[in-house]
Design a protein around this motif. Structure first.
Motif, PDB file in Angstrom:
ATOM      1  N   MET A   1       0.842  -1.195   0.000  1.00 23.80           N
ATOM      2  CA  MET A   1       0.000   0.000   0.000  1.00 23.80           C
ATOM      3  C   MET A   1       0.883   1.254   0.000  1.00 23.80           C
ATOM      4  O   MET A   1       1.811   1.365   0.803  1.00 23.80           O
ATOM      5  N   ILE A   2       0.584   2.162  -0.933  1.00 20.81           N
ATOM      6  CA  ILE A   2       1.310   3.417  -0.969  1.00 20.81           C
ATOM      7  C   ILE A   2       0.320   4.574  -0.873  1.00 20.81           C
ATOM      8  O   ILE A   2      -0.782   4.522  -1.441  1.00 20.81           O
ATOM      9  N   GLY A   3       0.691   5.607  -0.157  1.00 24.76           N
ATOM     10  CA  GLY A   3      -0.133   6.798  -0.032  1.00 24.76           C
ATOM     11  C   GLY A   3       0.256   7.803  -1.104  1.00 24.76           C
ATOM     12  O   GLY A   3       1.424   8.168  -1.216  1.00 24.76           O
ATOM     13  N   LEU A   4      -0.703   8.208  -1.907  1.00 28.75           N
ATOM     14  CA  LEU A   4      -0.455   9.166  -2.986  1.00 28.75           C
ATOM     15  C   LEU A   4      -0.941  10.540  -2.539  1.00 28.75           C
ATOM     16  O   LEU A   4      -2.151  10.761  -2.416  1.00 28.75           O
ATOM     17  N   ILE A   5      -0.017  11.433  -2.269  1.00 27.74           N
ATOM     18  CA  ILE A   5      -0.368  12.781  -1.828  1.00 27.74           C
ATOM     19  C   ILE A   5      -0.369  13.667  -3.063  1.00 27.74           C
ATOM     20  O   ILE A   5       0.682  14.063  -3.571  1.00 27.74           O
ATOM     21  N   PHE A   6      -1.568  13.944  -3.562  1.00 28.07           N
ATOM     22  CA  PHE A   6      -1.734  14.584  -4.865  1.00 28.07           C
ATOM     23  C   PHE A   6      -2.191  16.033  -4.751  1.00 28.07           C
ATOM     24  O   PHE A   6      -3.088  16.361  -3.981  1.00 28.07           O
ATOM     25  N   GLY A   7      -1.572  16.869  -5.589  1.00 25.73           N
ATOM     26  CA  GLY A   7      -1.996  18.251  -5.747  1.00 25.73           C
ATOM     27  C   GLY A   7      -2.515  18.447  -7.159  1.00 25.73           C
ATOM     28  O   GLY A   7      -3.006  17.514  -7.787  1.00 25.73           O
ATOM     29  N   ASP A   8      -2.376  19.672  -7.675  1.00 20.45           N
ATOM     30  CA  ASP A   8      -2.861  19.987  -9.013  1.00 20.45           C
ATOM     31  C   ASP A   8      -1.814  19.647 -10.082  1.00 20.45           C
ATOM     32  O   ASP A   8      -0.727  19.185  -9.751  1.00 20.45           O
ATOM     33  N   THR A   9      -2.137  19.882 -11.346  1.00 19.60           N
ATOM     34  CA  THR A   9      -1.431  19.529 -12.589  1.00 19.60           C
ATOM     35  C   THR A   9      -1.863  18.119 -13.027  1.00 19.60           C
ATOM     36  O   THR A   9      -2.517  17.388 -12.265  1.00 19.60           O
ATOM     37  N   ASP A  10      -1.478  17.726 -14.241  1.00 19.06           N
ATOM     38  CA  ASP A  10      -1.890  16.434 -14.808  1.00 19.06           C
ATOM     39  C   ASP A  10      -0.957  15.285 -14.423  1.00 19.06           C
ATOM     40  O   ASP A  10      -1.260  14.124 -14.719  1.00 19.06           O
ATOM     41  N   PHE A  11       0.164  15.588 -13.795  1.00 11.82           N
ATOM     42  CA  PHE A  11       1.130  14.551 -13.425  1.00 11.82           C
ATOM     43  C   PHE A  11       0.514  13.471 -12.537  1.00 11.82           C
ATOM     44  O   PHE A  11       0.706  12.265 -12.783  1.00 11.82           O
ATOM     45  N   PRO A  12      -0.253  13.831 -11.483  1.00 14.03           N
ATOM     46  CA  PRO A  12      -0.872  12.790 -10.645  1.00 14.03           C
ATOM     47  C   PRO A  12      -1.747  11.808 -11.423  1.00 14.03           C
ATOM     48  O   PRO A  12      -1.777  10.618 -11.112  1.00 14.03           O
ATOM     49  N   LYS A  13      -2.441  12.301 -12.445  1.00 14.96           N
ATOM     50  CA  LYS A  13      -3.306  11.427 -13.250  1.00 14.96           C
ATOM     51  C   LYS A  13      -2.496  10.342 -13.946  1.00 14.96           C
ATOM     52  O   LYS A  13      -2.938   9.187 -14.051  1.00 14.96           O
ATOM     53  N   GLU A  14      -1.294  10.702 -14.422  1.00 19.89           N
ATOM     54  CA  GLU A  14      -0.440   9.729 -15.098  1.00 19.89           C
ATOM     55  C   GLU A  14       0.049   8.664 -14.120  1.00 19.89           C
ATOM     56  O   GLU A  14       0.103   7.472 -14.451  1.00 19.89           O
ATOM     57  N   ILE A  15       0.391   9.085 -12.914  1.00 24.93           N
ATOM     58  CA  ILE A  15       0.829   8.134 -11.885  1.00 24.93           C
ATOM     59  C   ILE A  15      -0.300   7.176 -11.534  1.00 24.93           C
ATOM     60  O   ILE A  15      -0.104   5.958 -11.444  1.00 24.93           O
ATOM     61  N   LEU A  16      -1.498   7.724 -11.373  1.00 21.86           N
ATOM     62  CA  LEU A  16      -2.654   6.905 -10.988  1.00 21.86           C
ATOM     63  C   LEU A  16      -2.984   5.874 -12.062  1.00 21.86           C
ATOM     64  O   LEU A  16      -3.321   4.729 -11.752  1.00 21.86           O
ATOM     65  N   LYS A  17      -2.858   6.249 -13.334  1.00 20.58           N
ATOM     66  CA  LYS A  17      -3.096   5.299 -14.430  1.00 20.58           C
ATOM     67  C   LYS A  17      -2.154   4.105 -14.313  1.00 20.58           C
ATOM     68  O   LYS A  17      -2.555   2.946 -14.453  1.00 20.58           O
ATOM     69  N   THR A  18      -0.868   4.393 -14.071  1.00 18.62           N
ATOM     70  CA  THR A  18       0.142   3.335 -13.970  1.00 18.62           C
ATOM     71  C   THR A  18      -0.117   2.439 -12.771  1.00 18.62           C
ATOM     72  O   THR A  18      -0.044   1.206 -12.866  1.00 18.62           O
ATOM     73  N   ILE A  19      -0.430   3.029 -11.647  1.00 17.85           N
ATOM     74  CA  ILE A  19      -0.671   2.267 -10.424  1.00 17.85           C
ATOM     75  C   ILE A  19      -1.888   1.353 -10.576  1.00 17.85           C
ATOM     76  O   ILE A  19      -1.867   0.191 -10.160  1.00 17.85           O
ATOM     77  N   LYS A  20      -2.934   1.852 -11.196  1.00 16.75           N
ATOM     78  CA  LYS A  20      -4.127   1.025 -11.414  1.00 16.75           C
ATOM     79  C   LYS A  20      -3.828  -0.097 -12.402  1.00 16.75           C
ATOM     80  O   LYS A  20      -4.289  -1.229 -12.225  1.00 16.75           O
ATOM     81  N   LYS A  21      -3.066   0.213 -13.435  1.00 15.28           N
ATOM     82  CA  LYS A  21      -2.706  -0.791 -14.434  1.00 15.28           C
ATOM     83  C   LYS A  21      -1.889  -1.911 -13.810  1.00 15.28           C
ATOM     84  O   LYS A  21      -2.049  -3.089 -14.146  1.00 15.28           O
ATOM     85  N   ARG A  22      -0.995  -1.543 -12.887  1.00 11.70           N
ATOM     86  CA  ARG A  22      -0.131  -2.527 -12.226  1.00 11.70           C
ATOM     87  C   ARG A  22      -0.785  -3.154 -10.991  1.00 11.70           C
ATOM     88  O   ARG A  22      -0.189  -3.981 -10.310  1.00 11.70           O
ATOM     89  N   LYS A  23      -2.016  -2.722 -10.709  1.00 13.31           N
ATOM     90  CA  LYS A  23      -2.811  -3.261  -9.599  1.00 13.31           C
ATOM     91  C   LYS A  23      -2.079  -3.129  -8.262  1.00 13.31           C
ATOM     92  O   LYS A  23      -2.082  -4.043  -7.432  1.00 13.31           O
ATOM     93  N   ILE A  24      -1.465  -1.974  -8.070  1.00 12.76           N
ATOM     94  CA  ILE A  24      -0.788  -1.669  -6.805  1.00 12.76           C
ATOM     95  C   ILE A  24      -1.806  -1.074  -5.845  1.00 12.76           C
ATOM     96  O   ILE A  24      -2.615  -0.221  -6.226  1.00 12.76           O
ATOM     97  N   LYS A  25      -1.798  -1.524  -4.605  1.00  9.33           N
ATOM     98  CA  LYS A  25      -2.721  -0.993  -3.608  1.00  9.33           C
ATOM     99  C   LYS A  25      -2.323   0.444  -3.261  1.00  9.33           C
ATOM    100  O   LYS A  25      -1.145   0.736  -3.056  1.00  9.33           O
ATOM    101  N   TYR A  26      -3.328   1.310  -3.199  1.00 12.27           N
ATOM    102  CA  TYR A  26      -3.044   2.728  -2.967  1.00 12.27           C
ATOM    103  C   TYR A  26      -4.192   3.403  -2.224  1.00 12.27           C
ATOM    104  O   TYR A  26      -5.305   2.889  -2.128  1.00 12.27           O
ATOM    105  N   LEU A  27      -3.913   4.577  -1.717  1.00 11.15           N
ATOM    106  CA  LEU A  27      -4.939   5.508  -1.277  1.00 11.15           C
ATOM    107  C   LEU A  27      -4.453   6.904  -1.647  1.00 11.15           C
ATOM    108  O   LEU A  27      -3.256   7.124  -1.851  1.00 11.15           O
ATOM    109  N   ILE A  28      -5.385   7.825  -1.775  1.00  8.64           N
ATOM    110  CA  ILE A  28      -5.052   9.183  -2.188  1.00  8.64           C
ATOM    111  C   ILE A  28      -5.368  10.169  -1.074  1.00  8.64           C
ATOM    112  O   ILE A  28      -6.466  10.166  -0.513  1.00  8.64           O
ATOM    113  N   ILE A  29      -4.390  11.007  -0.747  1.00  3.77           N
ATOM    114  CA  ILE A  29      -4.618  12.168   0.101  1.00  3.77           C
ATOM    115  C   ILE A  29      -4.747  13.340  -0.872  1.00  3.77           C
ATOM    116  O   ILE A  29      -3.770  13.773  -1.476  1.00  3.77           O
TER     117      ILE A  29
END
Length: 264
Positions: A1-29
């Motif tokens: 499980m990794i905590g994703l501390i996300f702000g603005d810009t499109d960069f977080p969206k790219e990270i989230l796509k990869t994490i979901k594709k790799r089926k890594i457990k996550y949560l978003i702050i």
């Protein structure tokens, strides 16, 4: 499980796509201004002053590692929602806020480390978003472009340690504009020229003594388009110390408009 501390810009969206594709457990702050991740079931909308809640969420979900991505703007300290730990830590945040946005993130990283939570590099899941040294367009910088690039790099290097400026525009070895609180877009708007077309350069480098795990200079297709409107010829970033979104689209746009993309 990794905590994703996300702000603005499109960069977080790219990270989230990869994490979901790799089926890594996550949560978003979610620290974004518009709460852009509120539809995700694993997202928690939290104020930057609610350190107790942030740490509790991470520990309850057994998150021993976090990743920062996206821009977290300097908060309005008078309007912050604080919990008990927030009240305890807020003097440190206030002190850091006087040094700029990056200093706030560095202070948050220190607070998390004191709670046994490690911060990972923001590119750990998406190394392909950072380009290696070289030229990525058909057009290459000529002698005048190289002089402009050298002037820009020298200018950024002499800025104070926690200056918020990551970018500078130089044309004919003259500094046209330095990135301010309004960001790259505002800087490029100030750099527009009716006289020059396809002339001058935007250079974006990390701040001096910046923690390279977070807040890397980010460019993408919109940046290229804004450079074109400003009459600039190219963009320069630093080897493996940036985030480059929409890479293929950017290269195609640069080639079509006789611009260069260079990595130093």
């Amino acid at each position: 499980m990794i905590g994703l501390i996300f702000g603005d810009t499109d960069f977080p969206k790219e990270i989230l796509k990869t994490i979901k594709k790799r089926k890594i457990k996550y949560l978003i702050i979610d620290l974004s201004k518009s709460k852009k991740f509120k539809k995700d079931k694993k997202s928690y909308s939290v104020s930057i002053g609610q350190f107790g809640r942030i740490i509790k969420i991470l520990k309850e979900n057994k998150c021993k590692k976090v990743l920062f991505a996206g821009k977290v703007k300097k908060p309005n300290l008078s309007r912050l929602r604080l919990d008990l730990k927030g009240i305890y830590y807020i003097p440190r945040i206030i002190k850091a806020s006087k040094l700029g946005d990056a200093a706030i993130l560095k202070e948050i990283i220190k607070i998390l480390a004191q709670n046994n939570i490690k911060t990972e590099n923001s590119l750990i899941f998406n190394p392909e978003l950072s380009l290696r040294r070289g030229n990525f367009s058909k057009i290459k910088p000529n002698k005048q472009d190289q002089l402009d690039i050298q002037k820009a790099i020298k200018t950024l290097n002499i800025l104070r340690d926690y200056n918020f400026s990551q970018g500078v525009v130089v044309r004919d070895e003259k500094v046209i504009s330095i990135e301010g609180k309004g960001g790259t877009k505002k800087m490029l708007e100030r750099s527009r020229s009716k006289k020059f077309r396809n002339h001058g350069v935007l250079v974006k480098l990390p701040k001096k003594k910046q923690d390279l795990r977070i807040d890397l200079p980010t460019v993408g297709l919109n940046t290229l388009k804004q450079c074109k409107i400003a009459g600039l010829k190219g963009i320069v970033v630093k080897n493996k110390q940036h985030v480059f979104l929409d890479k293929n689209k950017c290269i195609n746009f640069a080639n079509k408009n006789k611009m260069f993309i260079s990595v130093k």
